[in-house]
Design an enzyme around this catalytic site. Sequence first.
Site, PDB file in Angstrom:
ATOM      1  N   THR A 176       0.814  -1.216   0.000  1.00  0.00           N
ATOM      2  CA  THR A 176       0.000   0.000   0.000  1.00  0.00           C
ATOM      3  C   THR A 176       0.848   1.267   0.000  1.00  0.00           C
ATOM      4  OG1 THR A 176      -0.219   0.036   2.419  1.00  0.00           O
ATOM      5  CG2 THR A 176      -1.876  -1.193   1.170  1.00  0.00           C
ATOM      6  N   ALA A 220      -1.064   7.078   1.554  1.00  0.00           N
ATOM      7  CA  ALA A 220      -1.160   5.709   1.046  1.00  0.00           C
ATOM      8  C   ALA A 220      -2.623   5.278   0.940  1.00  0.00           C
ATOM      9  CB  ALA A 220      -0.394   4.758   1.958  1.00  0.00           C
ATOM     10  N   LEU A 221      -2.978   4.734  -0.211  1.00  0.00           N
ATOM     11  CA  LEU A 221      -4.341   4.265  -0.445  1.00  0.00           C
ATOM     12  C   LEU A 221      -4.463   2.810   0.002  1.00  0.00           C
ATOM     13  CD1 LEU A 221      -5.058   5.940  -3.899  1.00  0.00           C
ATOM     14  CD2 LEU A 221      -5.963   6.590  -1.658  1.00  0.00           C
ATOM     15  N   HIS A 222      -4.388   2.619   1.312  1.00  0.00           N
ATOM     16  CA  HIS A 222      -4.363   1.269   1.882  1.00  0.00           C
ATOM     17  C   HIS A 222      -5.590   0.451   1.462  1.00  0.00           C
ATOM     18  CE1 HIS A 222      -1.034   2.454   4.491  1.00  0.00           C
ATOM     19  NE2 HIS A 222      -1.751   3.469   4.949  1.00  0.00           N
ATOM     20  N   ASP A 223      -6.765   0.890   1.917  1.00  0.00           N
ATOM     21  CA  ASP A 223      -7.982   0.117   1.679  1.00  0.00           C
ATOM     22  C   ASP A 223      -8.402   0.097   0.212  1.00  0.00           C
ATOM     23  OD1 ASP A 223      -7.837  -0.143   4.394  1.00  0.00           O
ATOM     24  OD2 ASP A 223      -9.589   1.088   4.840  1.00  0.00           O
TER      25      ASP A 223
END
Length: 314
Positions: A176, A220-223
Amino acid sequence: MAILLAAQSPELRIDAITVVSGNVLVDQGVENALKLVELAGRTEIPVARGEKYPLRKKLITAPIVHGRNGLGETELPPPAKTAESRHAVDLIIDLVRVHPRQITLLPLGPLTNIARVLLKRPDLAEQIPEIILMGGSIEGGNATPAAEANIYNDPEAAKIVFESGIPITMVGLGATHQTLLTRSHTAALADSQSPIAHYVAQLADFYLAFSESVGFEGAALHDPLAVGLAVDSSLATESRPMHIAVETQGHLTYGETVANRYLLRESVEDAGDHFVLTRLEPVEPNAKVPVQIDADRFLRFFMDRICSPPRALE
């Protein structure tokens, strides 16, 4: 962002959104989810309230990361839709029973609800074909030096899930952190004609400010990455099978996802005053871990979907 991305992805059939306490308490999370499905024009999606507390440890919320309301202090109209009467755990159980081997679980927070499902109905593990989860790390954490936040918020639940035998894709921090949303992205979102994109631009501002304050050049585009991989697994250009164990005893390493990359385990014999390494035994992988992401393609995918007109169910 992940909910909106999923709602804008026709490849996915969203059977339900089940909520767990994490960055915010579960009641706030339920309210947020109800507002988001209305923003997306997807009010047919059931939203269910899940577990309020982790299995054993005390919950840690994160208002400094995503705001007191979990939506970066942005406001959406009060939802007209209400939550399901069924508890999230029971809703998941019912969906898996009715659709055996068809329901992919996509947990984007602590794994408490999923663990409760497996504790209540361990027989259903063989009826769940895959879990794609955002959580864990094989290179250090963000909640502690060792542990990623979702796993750290309920390590005992994570241990149950990783030991369940269900095939898991672990979308961890190593993946991520390759997908950074920047100020140039949010400017493009704000310029879009889509109300969803306008809202995501607002939503991202608080998160970006926090990320920049701790040294990142973007958020950060984790999901959303986990959702992206559910839509198109080829967004991960390299993934590796590993055996992931969750540390639930260590003081410094509590919540760490310990990766056996080589899938080998030492076997020793007792020689009295010492042990003798006799052989290395194979260990079965229990997770696929994306390690290299085509970040440019994922970010284009994210921007295109979020900037598209709201996709009502066809």
